[in-house]
Design an enzyme around this catalytic site. Sequence first.
Site, PDB file in Angstrom:
ATOM      1  CG  HIS A  56      22.140 -38.609 -31.900  1.00  0.00           C
ATOM      2  ND1 HIS A  56      22.205 -37.329 -32.422  1.00  0.00           N
ATOM      3  CD2 HIS A  56      21.103 -39.218 -32.544  1.00  0.00           C
ATOM      4  CE1 HIS A  56      21.259 -37.180 -33.335  1.00  0.00           C
ATOM      5  NE2 HIS A  56      20.584 -38.311 -33.432  1.00  0.00           N
ATOM      6  CG  HIS A  58      17.542 -42.419 -34.124  1.00  0.00           C
ATOM      7  ND1 HIS A  58      16.544 -41.496 -33.859  1.00  0.00           N
ATOM      8  CD2 HIS A  58      18.601 -41.707 -34.577  1.00  0.00           C
ATOM      9  CE1 HIS A  58      16.997 -40.277 -34.162  1.00  0.00           C
ATOM     10  NE2 HIS A  58      18.237 -40.378 -34.602  1.00  0.00           N
ATOM     11  NE  ARG A  60      14.818 -45.956 -36.615  1.00  0.00           N
ATOM     12  CZ  ARG A  60      15.140 -44.697 -36.832  1.00  0.00           C
ATOM     13  NH1 ARG A  60      14.580 -43.724 -36.117  1.00  0.00           N
ATOM     14  NH2 ARG A  60      16.005 -44.371 -37.745  1.00  0.00           N
ATOM     15  CG  ASP A 303      22.057 -39.563 -36.258  1.00  0.00           C
ATOM     16  OD1 ASP A 303      21.009 -40.026 -35.764  1.00  0.00           O
ATOM     17  OD2 ASP A 303      22.064 -38.723 -37.174  1.00  0.00           O
TER      18      ASP A 303
END
Length: 427
Positions: A56, A58, A60, A303
């Site tokens: 998990h 991110h 971007r 995350d």
Amino acid sequence: MTTYLIKGARILGGEPTDLLIRDGVVAEMGSGLSAAGARVVDADGLVALPGLVDLHTHLREPGREDAETVETGSRAAALGGYTAVCAMANTSPVADTAGVVEQVWRLGREAGLVDVQPIGAVTVGLNGEQLAELGAMADSAARVRIFSDDGFCVADPRLMRRALEYVKAFDGVIAQHAEEPRLTVGAQMHEGEVAARLGMTGWPAVAEESIIARDVLLAEHVGARLHVCHVSTAGSVGILRWAKERGIRVTAEVTPHHLLLTDERATSYDPVYKVNPPLRTAADVAALRAALVEGVVDIVATDHAPHAVEDKECEWAYARPGMLGLETALSIVIDTALDQLGWDGIAQRMSRTPARIAGLTEHGLDPAVGVPANFTLVDPAARWTVEPADLASRSRNTPYAETTLPARVVATFLRGEPTVLDGKATK
Ligand code: DOR
Ligand code: ZN
């Protein structure tokens, strides 16, 4: 290709062992190894773990390259001991087509610091209305196996059922961001005593728990695989335990920040502590740690959520939720759970099981002769103070600024090549 001779690494904390790394694999293991022309890496006192795998992350890119790119996020990951990361789909454009997931996958290969495995969106544009082309993403060069609308919940039960049915055909998995949106309208932090004191709108535990309860039943009905993102409440742990005892095919992750921080942090009004799901109570933290040890929560996932300064250094209500995670995750897990998990337990929860969930067959393998040389060397005795400006991530939103943490990644190898040496990225 350079040959590397790693001297005296303690594999999973065991006895010192030499490893000869040649042509991308572990070629030999033993004591007193030598090899002419090999570059020697002194691993005295270092623990070798299979390269960590983050389910998990991110990154971007595309869309918010000012906050993170595939390359900067990959560098942060390598420095954190990772050899593979799964990139969430909430980019701009959304990763909801074969074209976008292939682009992210290719950017990952070009950066060459970790394997970047794209996650595909469940619904078109994360709109929660229409299924994305899951099959086309699965068949693409990126070979997507995990689908998620993370950032948003797949709230419509009919759509969730269809998604589970669809991915069952190729043994894919739906990773759910469990948040009943009708219960979190305007929410700013965990609903509880602290929110009441601060006068902030609360995000109740039941918004997460009601979706997990629904989704494990849907997964059972369909016979498909469900993964629950960032579990944050004690109640969720109870539902997951029940589901696993019934044999439902569900896995779950907890973040490092939910293992350590509580909603008391919000009293500072510092938006660095704003995250979704929110930081919960000390009782939730205790339940999550116990669940990770017990195995009811299978893995730790970061995350990692980089945000640009203007999206984070503003009033709490306007700040975006999320915090950096890749460069500090292993230290936080060691800090909170090494005593109970041991090195093998950490390898299980941060490498082997996430690799299995993601279907990354070259990752999550303990160093052994013939195995792809994807591993990390950690100094368990080191301590370091987090300086946001020194992080490889393009963003600065770490909740651990100026905090001293245990253990440091000294080296990371990806297919036999160092991505980190002497604690520094090699490219
Ligand atoms: O805190 C969060 N940040 N939670 C999410 O679900 C999304 C993420 C993001 O993309 O920033
Ligand atoms: Zn999420």
